[in-house]
Enzyme design. Structure first.
Site, PDB file in Angstrom:
ATOM      1  N   ASP A 101       6.050  -9.980 -12.557  1.00 28.51           N
ATOM      2  CA  ASP A 101       5.057  -8.898 -12.494  1.00 28.51           C
ATOM      3  C   ASP A 101       4.957  -8.101 -13.787  1.00 28.51           C
ATOM      4  O   ASP A 101       4.655  -6.904 -13.771  1.00 28.51           O
ATOM      5  CB  ASP A 101       5.359  -7.943 -11.323  1.00 28.51           C
ATOM      6  N   LYS A 106       1.565 -10.840 -16.717  1.00 21.96           N
ATOM      7  CA  LYS A 106       1.253 -12.155 -17.300  1.00 21.96           C
ATOM      8  C   LYS A 106      -0.213 -12.517 -17.074  1.00 21.96           C
ATOM      9  O   LYS A 106      -0.889 -13.024 -17.961  1.00 21.96           O
ATOM     10  CB  LYS A 106       2.150 -13.245 -16.668  1.00 21.96           C
ATOM     11  N   GLY A 107      -0.686 -12.254 -15.834  1.00 26.82           N
ATOM     12  CA  GLY A 107      -2.067 -12.620 -15.482  1.00 26.82           C
ATOM     13  C   GLY A 107      -3.069 -11.950 -16.399  1.00 26.82           C
ATOM     14  O   GLY A 107      -3.989 -12.591 -16.907  1.00 26.82           O
ATOM     15  N   ASN A 115       4.132 -17.675  -4.424  1.00 27.30           N
ATOM     16  CA  ASN A 115       4.995 -16.498  -4.539  1.00 27.30           C
ATOM     17  C   ASN A 115       4.475 -15.620  -5.679  1.00 27.30           C
ATOM     18  O   ASN A 115       4.715 -14.429  -5.725  1.00 27.30           O
ATOM     19  CB  ASN A 115       6.471 -16.883  -4.777  1.00 27.30           C
ATOM     20  N   ALA A 116       3.749 -16.235  -6.617  1.00 24.77           N
ATOM     21  CA  ALA A 116       3.165 -15.508  -7.747  1.00 24.77           C
ATOM     22  C   ALA A 116       1.937 -14.724  -7.304  1.00 24.77           C
ATOM     23  O   ALA A 116       1.210 -15.138  -6.408  1.00 24.77           O
ATOM     24  CB  ALA A 116       2.773 -16.498  -8.839  1.00 24.77           C
ATOM     25  N   GLY A 117       1.724 -13.587  -7.955  1.00 24.08           N
ATOM     26  CA  GLY A 117       0.487 -12.825  -7.772  1.00 24.08           C
ATOM     27  C   GLY A 117       0.119 -12.282  -9.133  1.00 24.08           C
ATOM     28  O   GLY A 117       0.820 -11.420  -9.656  1.00 24.08           O
ATOM     29  N   HIS A 118      -0.901 -12.858  -9.742  1.00 24.10           N
ATOM     30  CA  HIS A 118      -1.277 -12.480 -11.110  1.00 24.10           C
ATOM     31  C   HIS A 118      -2.609 -11.735 -11.061  1.00 24.10           C
ATOM     32  O   HIS A 118      -3.618 -12.288 -10.628  1.00 24.10           O
ATOM     33  CB  HIS A 118      -1.373 -13.727 -12.000  1.00 24.10           C
ATOM     34  N   ARG A 151      14.492 -35.390  -2.346  1.00 28.30           N
ATOM     35  CA  ARG A 151      13.566 -36.548  -2.289  1.00 28.30           C
ATOM     36  C   ARG A 151      12.935 -36.757  -0.919  1.00 28.30           C
ATOM     37  O   ARG A 151      12.653 -37.865  -0.495  1.00 28.30           O
ATOM     38  CB  ARG A 151      14.286 -37.821  -2.790  1.00 28.30           C
ATOM     39  N   GLN A 163       6.616 -15.840 -12.188  1.00 30.99           N
ATOM     40  CA  GLN A 163       7.902 -15.143 -12.047  1.00 30.99           C
ATOM     41  C   GLN A 163       8.373 -14.660 -13.433  1.00 30.99           C
ATOM     42  O   GLN A 163       7.554 -14.363 -14.270  1.00 30.99           O
ATOM     43  CB  GLN A 163       8.962 -16.032 -11.367  1.00 30.99           C
ATOM     44  N   ALA A 216       1.912  -7.755  -5.866  1.00 33.83           N
ATOM     45  CA  ALA A 216       0.558  -8.302  -5.724  1.00 33.83           C
ATOM     46  C   ALA A 216       0.497  -9.385  -4.642  1.00 33.83           C
ATOM     47  O   ALA A 216      -0.570  -9.744  -4.166  1.00 33.83           O
ATOM     48  CB  ALA A 216       0.089  -8.875  -7.062  1.00 33.83           C
TER      49      ALA A 216
HETATM   50  P1  GDP Z   1       2.006 -10.723 -13.205  1.00 37.43           P
HETATM   51  O1  GDP Z   1       2.578 -11.268 -11.939  1.00 37.43           O
HETATM   52  O2  GDP Z   1       2.966 -10.797 -14.339  1.00 37.43           O
HETATM   53  O3  GDP Z   1       0.665 -11.309 -13.553  1.00 37.43           O
HETATM   54  O4  GDP Z   1       1.762  -9.153 -12.932  1.00 37.43           O
HETATM   55  P2  GDP Z   1       1.115  -8.507 -11.613  1.00 37.43           P
HETATM   56  O5  GDP Z   1      -0.338  -8.741 -11.634  1.00 37.43           O
HETATM   57  O6  GDP Z   1       1.870  -8.912 -10.402  1.00 37.43           O
HETATM   58  O7  GDP Z   1       1.486  -6.983 -11.836  1.00 37.43           O
HETATM   59  C1  GDP Z   1       1.049  -6.257 -12.951  1.00 37.43           C
HETATM   60  C2  GDP Z   1       0.239  -5.055 -12.439  1.00 37.43           C
HETATM   61  O8  GDP Z   1       0.056  -4.140 -13.498  1.00 37.43           O
HETATM   62  C3  GDP Z   1      -1.159  -5.424 -11.982  1.00 37.43           C
HETATM   63  O9  GDP Z   1      -1.545  -4.544 -10.980  1.00 37.43           O
HETATM   64  C4  GDP Z   1      -2.001  -5.221 -13.246  1.00 37.43           C
HETATM   65  O10 GDP Z   1      -3.363  -4.942 -12.954  1.00 37.43           O
HETATM   66  C5  GDP Z   1      -1.319  -4.013 -13.827  1.00 37.43           C
HETATM   67  N1  GDP Z   1      -1.361  -3.910 -15.302  1.00 37.43           N
HETATM   68  C6  GDP Z   1      -1.244  -4.900 -16.218  1.00 37.43           C
HETATM   69  N2  GDP Z   1      -1.200  -4.369 -17.463  1.00 37.43           N
HETATM   70  C7  GDP Z   1      -1.277  -3.041 -17.314  1.00 37.43           C
HETATM   71  C8  GDP Z   1      -1.235  -1.937 -18.227  1.00 37.43           C
HETATM   72  O11 GDP Z   1      -1.097  -2.091 -19.425  1.00 37.43           O
HETATM   73  N3  GDP Z   1      -1.301  -0.688 -17.680  1.00 37.43           N
HETATM   74  C9  GDP Z   1      -1.424  -0.463 -16.343  1.00 37.43           C
HETATM   75  N4  GDP Z   1      -1.475   0.792 -15.925  1.00 37.43           N
HETATM   76  N5  GDP Z   1      -1.464  -1.472 -15.465  1.00 37.43           N
HETATM   77  C10 GDP Z   1      -1.381  -2.742 -15.938  1.00 37.43           C
HETATM   78  P1  IMO Z   2       4.846 -13.291 -10.451  1.00 37.74           P
HETATM   79  O1  IMO Z   2       4.417 -14.641 -10.984  1.00 37.74           O
HETATM   80  C1  IMO Z   2       8.052 -10.857  -8.773  1.00 37.74           C
HETATM   81  C2  IMO Z   2      10.958 -12.890  -6.195  1.00 37.74           C
HETATM   82  C3  IMO Z   2      10.979 -12.503  -4.735  1.00 37.74           C
HETATM   83  C4  IMO Z   2      12.448 -12.698  -4.422  1.00 37.74           C
HETATM   84  C5  IMO Z   2      12.797 -13.947  -5.234  1.00 37.74           C
HETATM   85  C6  IMO Z   2      12.755 -15.248  -4.438  1.00 37.74           C
HETATM   86  O2  IMO Z   2       3.775 -12.546  -9.777  1.00 37.74           O
HETATM   87  O3  IMO Z   2       5.546 -12.510 -11.508  1.00 37.74           O
HETATM   88  P2  IMO Z   2      10.772 -16.753  -3.512  1.00 37.74           P
HETATM   89  O4  IMO Z   2       9.690 -16.451  -2.523  1.00 37.74           O
HETATM   90  O5  IMO Z   2      10.263 -17.190  -4.851  1.00 37.74           O
HETATM   91  O6  IMO Z   2      11.800 -17.695  -2.965  1.00 37.74           O
HETATM   92  O7  IMO Z   2      11.547 -15.347  -3.710  1.00 37.74           O
HETATM   93  O8  IMO Z   2      11.837 -14.001  -6.289  1.00 37.74           O
HETATM   94  N1  IMO Z   2       9.636 -13.326  -6.722  1.00 37.74           N
HETATM   95  C7  IMO Z   2       8.875 -12.583  -7.517  1.00 37.74           C
HETATM   96  N2  IMO Z   2       9.017 -11.317  -7.958  1.00 37.74           N
HETATM   97  N3  IMO Z   2       7.000 -11.591  -9.196  1.00 37.74           N
HETATM   98  C8  IMO Z   2       6.852 -12.873  -8.786  1.00 37.74           C
HETATM   99  O9  IMO Z   2       5.893 -13.677  -9.272  1.00 37.74           O
HETATM  100  C9  IMO Z   2       7.781 -13.405  -7.875  1.00 37.74           C
HETATM  101  N4  IMO Z   2       7.919 -14.610  -7.262  1.00 37.74           N
HETATM  102  C10 IMO Z   2       9.060 -14.551  -6.569  1.00 37.74           C
HETATM  103  O10 IMO Z   2      10.585 -11.165  -4.550  1.00 37.74           O
HETATM  104  O11 IMO Z   2      13.195 -11.635  -4.950  1.00 37.74           O
HETATM  105 MG    MG Z   3       2.902 -10.697  -9.961  1.00 39.36          MG
END
Ligand code: GDP
Ligand code: IMO
Ligand code: MG
Length: 431
Positions: free
Chosen positions: A13, A16-17, A38-41, A143, A224, A299
């Site tokens: 989080d 990256k997205g 598991n990812a939310g970008h 496997r 992640q 996310a």
């Molecule tokens: P990712 O999993 O690495 O793609 O990150 P996420 O999307 O899960 O979480 C990042 C959160 O921070 C999202 O809600 C983005 O919209 C927000 N975000 C990203 N860059 C910035 C920033 O520079 N400032 C603020 N305030 N929010 C940001």
């Molecule tokens: P993005 O790509 C933050 C965490 C879970 C848990 C551990 C194992 O959005 O950065 P899993 O379901 O993968 O077996 O859970 O990993 N986790 C993340 N935390 N961002 C993520 O993805 C994650 N994907 C898994 O919260 O602690």
């Molecule tokens: Mg995320």
């Protein structure tokens, strides 16, 4: 020509997205190489928010997006994501989205086992996302996994499901005291997915090879973060895939020579969702303030993210493990308004100062952060377009991160919007 890997440096989080979407403008293709939904970008473009769980974050820029062999894919989630993006007016045909025939499927029993295992544990819960990620990777390693190539094989698919279900049902019923799954229902459900997804399934490795040879530029989108890596993370509080940059090659099917740079994404502070040690965690009003201002909710699961100060022990570990060539610092705006800021530069354990990230999770749990304090700034920086627009204290904070990590900062993000970004060095320019 440049082919760049984007890797999370902390516990996911990091933003990256947002950065993948921004840089995708100069790329021809964007490839996910590990993890699953598991990812939310999150991408925010002119006030419109998109959350990508499986589809690479280059999709809104109209780039060819690829799901590599290293992923575990829940086809229902993928189809939902395709439909949501289509409804948002984004073209989603097989010319835009390619899925590796070697990517593994998340099956209903994987989700059931993930949930059953987490709810059975009292101590030692991982706090997984409950998406079936771990059990799907277990089947891949033992496997017994089912891949897209097999999903599309009408004779083989039912055979593989029946064989897998025999063992899973024994496990569900006799170990977890849960209801069994019905193999025929699964076969029917997945036949529908196969019909819809067949046009997207391809040899991703070969398509990437052809593209790279033709001089196309590729972004490899990590999911992640480094400290959730199955080998290098805070084991066992990790995910089940290799999240570091080296896996971009294995998980997409390209050789290491194709990669020209690796950007590490770091929040200006640290967050973690789920369980596990977190030395610089703040359980006071400052932590709450960062959590609220940064809107730190997952996310994917909506869980509240734990917040703490920036930890350069983590960042230096990530620099080495990923071979980072540059750093991207996100969410700098969130730190505005705090009188002073702390950076964790080392840990103290049993009276000793350590700067290496310990492998033993018990040791990490006992580590106390060693901080240095820097001045904060009060001005809102979310409209900053260049370094000149930042207060001296914010520039000083960034310079200190560069000095502590020995990495150059290439991009600074000051808000969630694509345009709220200061690009100091674009990895695709001058390549
Ligand atoms: P990712 O999993 O690495 O793609 O990150 P996420 O999307 O899960 O979480 C990042 C959160 O921070 C999202 O809600 C983005 O919209 C927000 N975000 C990203 N860059 C910035 C920033 O520079 N400032 C603020 N305030 N929010 C940001
Ligand atoms: P993005 O790509 C933050 C965490 C879970 C848990 C551990 C194992 O959005 O950065 P899993 O379901 O993968 O077996 O859970 O990993 N986790 C993340 N935390 N961002 C993520 O993805 C994650 N994907 C898994 O919260 O602690
Ligand atoms: Mg995320």
């Amino acid at each position: 020509m440049a082919n760049i890997v984007i890797a999370g440096t902390q516990w996911g989080d990091e933003g990256k997205g947002k950065i993948v979407d921004l840089l995708a403008e100069q790329a021809d293709m964007v490839v996910r190489f590990q993890g699953g939904n598991n990812a939310g970008h999150t991408l925010v473009i002119n006030g419109k928010k998109y959350i990508c769980h499986l589809i690479p974050s280059g999709i809104v820029q109209g780039k060819v997006c690829m799901i590599g062999n290293g992923l575990v894919v829940d086809p229902a989630v993928l189809l939902e994501e395709i439909d949501t993006l289509t409804d948002a007016g984004i073209p989603m045909g097989p010319d835009r989205l390619r899925i590796s025939e070697k990517a593994h499927l998340i099956m209903p029993y994987h989700k059931r086992i993930d949930h059953a295992r987490e709810s059975r544990k009292k101590a030692g819960k991982i706090g997984t996302t409950g998406r079936g990620i771990g059990p799907a990777y277990e089947d891949k390693a033992s496997r017994q996994g089912i891949r897209f190539a097999e999903l599309l094989d009408d004779a083989l698919f039912p055979e593989k499901v029946k064989r897998a279900v025999e063992e899973k049902n024994f496990f569900l019923q006799h170990f977890f005291s849960e209801d069994p799954v019905d193999p025929d229902a699964i076969i029917r459900e997945y036949r529908n997915y196969a019909r819809r997804l067949a046009p997207f399934v391809t040899n991703v490795s070969e398509e990437l090879d052809t593209a790279i040879r033709a001089g196309k530029q590729v972004l490899f989108e990590g999911a992640q973060g480094t400290h959730l890596d199955i080998d290098h993370g805070t084991y066992p509080y990790v995910t089940s895939s290799s999240t570091v940059a080296g896996n971009a090659c294995c998980g997409a099917g390209v050789g290491p020579g194709a990669i020209t740079g690796v950007l590490g994404i770091a929040k200006a502070y640290t967050t973690r969702v789920g369980r596990g040690p977190f030395p610089s965690e703040l359980s006071d009003a400052v932590g709450d303030c960062i959590q609220e201002k940064g809107a730190e909710f997952g996310a994917t699961t909506g869980r509240r993210r734990r917040c703490g100060w920036l930890d350069t022990v983590l960042l230096k570990n990530a620099a080495r493990l990923n071979g980072l060539t540059g750093l991207v610092v996100t969410k700098l705006d969130v730190l505005g308004g705090l009188e002073s800021l702390k950076i964790c530069t080392a840990y103290e354990w049993e009276g000793k100062r350590i700067t290496e990230f310990p492998a033993n999770v018990k040791v990490l749990e006992q580590c106390k952060p060693v901080y240095e304090t820097l001045p904060g700034w009060s001005r809102d920086i979310s409209g900053a377009k260049s370094m000149k627009d930042l207060p001296d204290a914010a520039v000083g904070y960034l310079k200190r991160i560069e000095a502590l990590t020995a990495l150059p900062i290439h991009i600074v993000s000051v808000g969630p919007e694509r345009r709220q970004t200061i690009v100091l060095k674009n990895p695709f320019q001058g390549a």
